[in-house]
Design a protein around this motif. Structure first.
Motif: not given
Length: 1002
Positions: A191-192, A231-233, A265-267
């Motif tokens: 979405l982003v 994950r949700d930006g 990288a983001i978890d």
């Protein structure tokens, strides 16, 4: 079968060899310069843009095998995969200088049919990313384009002003970093899309198809040029800075700023970040950017390290050795088990989900404390445990930087407990706390183990105070005047440690932003504020509940280093990513801060090293600057009324009183910030200062390893008196942090607490008064308060002047010197759990037996001999308090884990555990003060247990694992045991017995 092959492949990828030992991850060499990568999870493939080879390499995500290559147009620099997995879009960066022909283009590869189409672009593409709608955002040097891969259509969303593409070619030996001068990435939900270039950060909202962007200034450059999105930006990491949709939240400290080295990288699910962000080799305060960087290019690189940090504040969890440097975009598999990243040779596959099972080496104790004083002489030995968190047997070696430290054995395999010993004769001229280290290394571990800090304290009887070990870098201390608490700021772990002022135990840990530097209480004493050097916000905590509230946002590029709250305003001295540093004003209601346009008639420009402090009555805030300037804010007029520079430099302690007096370093200032007195040099370098009514206390030291000095100050004359040596040095200032606040008073005025080398040191309020000689009146068993005691048993020593302060310890093994007091029995040191003026809780040595003599030593002198008899056995059952005045013997029913009471009586066929002390020597014997091991030693003399004369079968009689001086007897209860309300349970061992009353029913 596919799952099985993947498991085998993943295990094979965990380890690789390199010049510096075992490393983590597998390198896939691709024979070119990798510019971007995409993970196609349904197909189990990676697509890698090979910029110099003019192809897209296809790599197996499971095995790392190069399966095929797709030839494409020149210079593929960016990739994106459509959400349905149908199309792979390739951007070609071909902006050649004249007379060369530009070859900027997009390629679309239909993956199932392998059909290809190429579309020309007017400008070089910086990056491409798909949203959830199946449309690709293409970022060029001048425009944002929306591309439909199915129709092949493009439309302009917006333009990019002021962004100019860099040109090719580059010299052959120099990899063109410009192609990684931009990076874009979509959120996990599609979405982003966030992106970063050399001059702007931008966000594309897929649902509204709008682009928002803003410029930025970053020194050093915002590298590595990689972007990772949650994950949700809602937040993303660009280079060395973490952003949300408002501003920078946190940033890595001291980044090198290289565009082509590093990745991350983001978890989001686990709240962690995997990152390689190389640090600068040296630091200077440039006054711009991160404020921690060296503008001189450094061509050398440190060893490649993957750092695992918390996503909310970048606190470091672990460091992992890599086989080579990462070099651009990094992505995680959807389940977070594998990280894929561009690297110097091509691509690196990192099975981060298997990291917990990889060989690692960790020291179980971050600090080892050695106390040697008039209380104890001779070699002091401590145990250090080395473990592998994965549970494996991993090799390690230990070494110390001090010749007076010995380690035995110095190498082995985990898990292992080694002996660390210090010889006080090697430090005979030392008084204070010397800091040494033990380096931990391993040839087969994939992590970089943290070193162990050794704190070697040697003191004379005249040195006052008791230090409590707190590991880490401690930078500030503040007391809560209403709640009898004090707060210690631990910078290396981004935490506020909260301590109870009555017993000095830690009661809470609060998370801060990155690199916290200072604390402040609001004037109403309802909130605690924390400023951070690498976060553009200040943390806020409710002092009543200790819950974190919404933070205070600062202007973009402003980092609040110190805060102070008057009755009228909250001010912050901020480090600014720009030409000058400023004082900002906080609006607590909106949780925002704004830069003050001026400081009254003065320019709002301050030194990077500026400390703020408010007077207790809220009337003023003083600003002390390292360049010698001072400022004064007057709360009544809501203006800065004083600005002076009487010194070329200032440093050390800083404090403000409620009587218009101020202290900076060794100088006392009046209400106009005019210097009125210079303190003497007795304390050495200035560290801490507190005003108490119209008196003052100041601390300092010659250096960090000498005894500290505390001194009372007559504020009328500026004269110091009663200079007293402390047990160790207070924390001193350093380059970049020249001002120190290390001294606090507890609200009940029971003690002074000072940040010192080992943690914090507690000083009695009357620390400089004459100390009375200690006197022992009585020694009793700790379980039932009788006079029968035995070797290894817990005891209570009662008397007067036993210690200058109340102090309990969690140190293991138990210390033999605590609160400036030490006990001995026939010359043997006695481990202690707690000391107070009237009571000491301790454990008798196992070698103490028969008629013995006990002696207590304190700074007041040596007690008279106290003679007592230590029996071979003196079993005594502990009491458990169920109500204010209701005690029951600690006899526990195994069936429900609860103590026996009239309402929870013993029943036939029950199994019972009786907890005691005083059962004497065990096999094997363990040192006093040491917790019993898991394989608990058994007592040498078997006990018998009866109820009204009826014998209960004894199942076990031994020490309790993990406890010091606590024994247990396990018995079963036959059916024939007498029943009744008050049945006598008798424990007999050797020639001694004790009894308790219990209720027994059928």
């Amino acid at each position: 079968m596919r799952t099985s092959r993947w498991w085998i492949a993943a295990i094979g990828m965990v380890l690789a060899t390199s010049a510096w030992g075992q490393t983590f991850g597998k390198v896939v060499a691709l024979g070119g310069a990798s510019a971007d990568l995409v993970l196609d999870e349904p197909r189990g493939l990676l697509y890698v843009a090979n910029f110099t080879a003019n192809r897209v390499d296809v790599v197996s995500a499971q095995t790392g095998e190069l399966t095929r290559s797709i030839n494409v147009a020149s210079q593929p620099s960016s990739l994106s995969l459509s959400p349905d997995g149908r199309y792979l879009v390739v951007g070609h960066y071909g902006n050649f200088t004249t007379p060369s022909t530009p070859r900027n283009a997009l390629s679309v590869i239909e993956l199932d049919s392998r059909a290809k189409q190429t579309f020309s672009l007017a400008d070089p593409p910086f990056g491409v990313a798909f949203g959830i709608d199946g449309q690709a955002l293409v970022v060029t040097s001048s425009q944002f384009l929306l591309f439909d891969p199915e129709l092949g259509t493009m439309r302009v969303l917006d333009t990019i002003a002021g962004v100019t593409a860099k040109t090719l070619p580059q010299p052959p030996a120099n990899y063109p970093t410009e192609i990684v001068g931009a990076s874009v990435q979509a959120s996990g939900d599609g979405l982003v899309i966030h992106g970063v270039t050399d001059t702007i950060l931008f966000t594309y909202d897929v649902s509204t198809r709008t682009v928002s962007s803003g410029g930025y200034v970053a020194v050093p450059p915002l590298g590595p040029r990689a972007i990772s999105v949650s994950r949700d930006g809602s937040y993303y990491l660009a280079g060395w800075a973490m952003f949300d949709r408002v501003s920078v939240t946190n940033q890595f400290a001291n980044p090198r700023g290289l565009l082509d080295v590093g990745s991350h990288a983001i978890d989001s699910d686990r709240g962690i970040v995997y990152a390689e962000v190389p640090e600068a080799v040296t630091t200077t305060d440039t006054g711009t950017g991160s404020g921690n960087t060296n503008n001189t290019p450094d061509t050398t690189l440190p060893a490649p390290v993957l750092t695992i940090v918390d996503a909310d504040n970048l606190a470091v969890r672990e460091k992992i050795k890599l086989p080579e440097h990462l070099a651009g975009k990094g992505i995680l598999s959807s389940d977070g088990s594998t990280m894929y990243a561009l690297s110097q040779s091509g691509v690196m596959i990192l099975p981060v989900g298997n990291l917990a099972g990889s060989p690692r080496v960790v020291a179980a104790q971050p600090d080892l404390v050695f106390r040697n004083s008039f209380c104890s002489q001779g070699v002091i030995t401590k145990e250090l445990t080395i473990v592998d968190p994965s549970g494996g047997q991993t090799d390690f070696s230990l070494s110390s930087n001090s010749s007076g430290v010995s380690i035995s054995p110095s190498r082995g395999k985990t898990p292992m407990t080694v002996k660390v010993a210090i010889d006080p004769s090697s430090f005979q001229n030392q008084r204070g706390t010397l800091t040494a280290t033990i380096s931990v290394k391993s040839a087969t571990a994939v992590n970089i183990p943290s070193s162990v800090r050794l704190l070697i304290n040697l003191q004379d009887p005249d040195q006052r105070g008791t230090f409590q070990n707190v590991p880490g870098k401690l930078v500030d201390i503040v007391a809560d005047p209403f709640r009898n608490r004090f707060f210690v700021l631990r910078q290396d772990t981004n935490q506020v440690l909260v301590f109870d002022g009555s017993n000095y135990t830690q009661i809470a840990t609060l998370r801060t932003g990155n690199t916290p530097t200072s604390m402040a209480l609001t004037f109403d004493r309802k909130l605690l504020l924390v400023g951070n050097d690498n976060s553009q916000y200040a943390n806020v905590y409710d002092l009543e509940t200790l819950e974190q509230q919404a933070p205070i946002r600062f202007p973009f590029g402003h980092y609040p280093r110190t805060l102070a709250a008057s009755a009228n305003a909250i001010l912050a001295a901020t480090r600014v990513a720009g030409p000058k540093h400023t004082i900002d004003r906080v609006d607590l209601f909106s949780r925002t801060a704004t830069e003050l346009p001026t400081l009254g008639v003065y320019e709002n420009s301050i030194a990077l090293n500026t400390a703020l402090v408010a007077s207790a009555n809220g009337s003023s805030i003083m600003a002390a600057m390292s360049d010698g300037h001072v400022l004064l804010y007057n709360a009544n007029s809501d203006a800065f009324t004083v600005s002076r520079q009487d010194f070329t430099a200032l440093s050390g302690a800083f404090a403000a009183s409620s009587f218009n007096q101020f202290v900076i370093g060794t100088t006392l200032f009046n209400a106009s910030l005019v210097p009125v007195a210079e303190f003497d040099t007795a304390v050495g370098s200035s560290s801490g200062f507190v005003f108490i009514d119209q008196t003052g206390y100041r601390t300092g030291a010659a250096n960090s390893y000498s005894p500290g000095v505390i001194q009372r100050v007559d504020l009328a004359s500026g004269m110091g008196r009663n200079s007293t040596r402390m047990v160790e040095a207070p924390v001193l200032g350093s380059t970049g942090a020249v001002f120190t606040r290390t001294l606090a008073t507890l609200p009940d005025r029971s003690a002074l607490v000072n940040l010192t080398t080992s943690g914090f040191t507690i000083l009695a309020w009357n620390y400089d008064s004459a100390v009375a000689i200690p006197q022992i009146d009585r020694v009793v068993n700790a379980a039932d308060r009788t006079t029968a005691v035995a070797p290894g048993g817990l005891i209570i020593v009662q008397g007067s002047n036993l210690s200058a302060t109340n102090l309990a310890t969690k140190e293991i093994p138990l210390p033999t010197a605590l609160g400036e007091s030490c006990l001995s029995v026939n010359g043997l040191s006695v481990p202690m759990l707690m000391v107070s003026p009237t009571q000491i809780n301790a454990q008798l040595p196992f070698q103490a037996e028969g008629n013995v003599t006990m002696v207590l030593r304190t700074p007041g002198g040596v007690s008279d001999n106290y003679n007592l008899t230590v029996l071979p056995n003196a079993p005594s059952v502990f009491r458990t308090t169920l109500a204010a005045d209701y005690e029951v013997p600690t006899v526990v029913r195994s069936s429900n884990g609860e103590v026996v009471t009239p309402s929870n009586p013993i029943r036939s066929n029950d199994e019972l555990v009786i907890y005691l002390t005083g059962m004497g020597i065990t096999n094997p014997e363990i040192p006093a003060g040491t917790p019993a091991p898991a394989d608990a030693p058994v007592v040498l003399t078997d006990p018998s247990v009866t109820i009204n004369g009826y014998r209960l079968p004894v199942v076990a009689s031994q020490l309790v694992s993990g406890q010091v001086g606590v024994y247990e007897i396990k018995v079963t209860v036959p059916f024939k045991v007498p029943k009744g309300m008050n049945q006598t349970m008798q424990i007999q061992q050797g020639g001694y017995s004790s009894s308790v009353n219990v209720r027994v029913i059928d």
